[in-house]
Design an enzyme around this catalytic site. Structure first.
Site, short mmCIF file in Angstrom:
data_model
loop_
_atom_site.label_atom_id
_atom_site.label_comp_id
_atom_site.label_asym_id
_atom_site.label_seq_id
_atom_site.Cartn_x
_atom_site.Cartn_y
_atom_site.Cartn_z
N LYS A 52 54.22 29.20 78.87
CA LYS A 52 54.91 28.37 77.87
C LYS A 52 53.91 27.85 76.84
O LYS A 52 54.17 27.87 75.63
CB LYS A 52 55.64 27.21 78.57
CG LYS A 52 56.84 27.68 79.39
CD LYS A 52 57.36 26.64 80.36
CE LYS A 52 58.43 27.24 81.28
NZ LYS A 52 58.87 26.33 82.35
N GLN A 96 57.68 20.45 85.07
CA GLN A 96 57.86 21.72 85.77
C GLN A 96 58.35 21.49 87.21
O GLN A 96 57.78 20.70 87.95
CB GLN A 96 56.53 22.51 85.77
CG GLN A 96 56.62 23.91 86.37
CD GLN A 96 57.48 24.86 85.55
OE1 GLN A 96 57.44 24.88 84.33
NE2 GLN A 96 58.28 25.65 86.24
N ASP A 119 64.52 20.85 78.54
CA ASP A 119 64.97 21.65 79.68
C ASP A 119 66.48 21.48 79.91
O ASP A 119 67.07 22.21 80.70
CB ASP A 119 64.22 21.22 80.96
CG ASP A 119 63.19 22.25 81.39
OD1 ASP A 119 63.28 23.41 80.94
OD2 ASP A 119 62.30 21.90 82.19
#
Ligand code: NAP
Length: 293
Positions: A52, A96, A119
């Protein structure tokens, strides 16, 4: 059979975003800025965050990697999130997953400012998705929608069968595919561990999505002729011929399924790169304060 090439499509989206960033910078404004928080040293998570951050650099976004030790307390992580929420130079950030077991995931995702939740895991954003309001959509389902759009796959009136109902993949995808949009307007069946006669379901699928997390779980004889096959699954299978010692395998047995499918995503190179493209799209949305319709 045609491959749904996620790698190529993701790069095209990234090229487009790169041009937008160049324009933004030419106007003397700062670039979009994504931060990623990683707790602990899980190998797969490190790889995902690394990919990312690399993608941000490729298209000219600023990025910040926040790496915290595995024994970080929930309160310390919440303090870090508060800092990122308040930092006006950061447009969006992700924490994450998975997190170490002593940390409550719901408490963490709920602490992220919904306007920075690229997200799309915050309850407010999930609620907006259900109500069909502009919002952040979780990167993997959004990446799948972008892939269907890119290949002009007809979804209206089709029967979409999704195997796997997780919060981050199967369930949001079922909402997106059943909405009055294009892509969308499908009739959706969401399967899981309690589904009886799974093969009977998958054989009805004009669009079949595997989001189970079990290597080759869906065999070629479970795929309808002409189906569009989307494989989300990524399982590491030991492979001594690889330098890493493993290879990545999807949920849907590629060889058998590709003989039946009209379109199919490879693993790797299908949904994975589209997830990264979608995260970058969400970051641009956060920067512009314009969200997925
Ligand atoms: P998850 O949270 O573990 O959910 C798995 C889902 O599959 C659950 O709903 C489960 O049903 C269902 N399931 C498990 N075994 C089944 C079976 N035998 N028959 C029918 N349904 C079954 O997984 P996830 O986070 O959604 O991830 C799924 C896979 O996608 C994993 O391989 C993951 O690594 C991969 N993934 C890839 C990307 C990408 O970018 N390509 C992104 C995210 C995830 P129950 O609800 O009944 O337990």
């Amino acid at each position: 059979m045609e491959l749904l090439n996620g790698k190529e499509t993701s790069l095209k989206i990234q090229e487009d975003l790169k041009s937008q960033v160049e324009k933004i910078k030419a106007e003397g404004k700062r670039a979009p800025h994504l931060a990623a928080v990683l707790v602990g040293d899980d190998g797969a998570s490190k790889t995902y965050v690394g990919a990312k951050v690399k993608a941000c650099a490729r298209i000219g976004y600023d990025s910040t990697e926040v790496i915290l030790p595995g024994d970080t307390s929930q309160d310390d992580l919440l303090n870090k999130i508060d800092e990122l929420n308040k930092n006006e130079n950061i447009d969006g950030f992700i924490v994450q997953l998975p997190l170490p077991s002593h940390i409550n995931v719901e408490a963490i995702t709920s602490a992220i400012d919904p306007s920075k939740d690229v997200d799309g895991f915050h309850l407010i954003n999930v609620g907006k998705l259900l109500k069909g309001r502009p919002t952040f959509v979780a990167a993997t389902p959004l990446g799948i929608m972008e892939l269907l759009k890119h290949y002009n796959i007809e979804t209206e009136g089709k029967h979409c069968v999704i195997v796997g109902r997780s919060d981050i993949v199967g369930t949001p995808l079922s909402v997106l595919m059943s909405r009055k949009t294009n892509p969308g307007n499908s009739t959706v069946t969401l399967c899981h561990t309690r589904t009886k006669n799974l093969k009977e379901m998958t054989l009805q699928a004009d669009i079949l999505v595997g989001a189970v997390g079990s290597a080759n779980y869906i065999s070629g004889d479970m795929v309808k002729d002409g189906a569009v096959v989307i494989d989300v699954g990524i399982t590491r299978v030991p492979d001594e011929t690889k330098k890493s010692g493993f290879r990545l395998v999807g949920d849907i047995e590629f060889e058998g399924a590709s003989k039946k499918a009209s379109y199919i995503t490879p693993v790797p190179g299908g949904v994975g790169p589209m997830t990264i493209a979608a995260l970058l799209l969400n970051t641009m949305h956060a920067y512009n304060k314009v969200f997925y319709p």
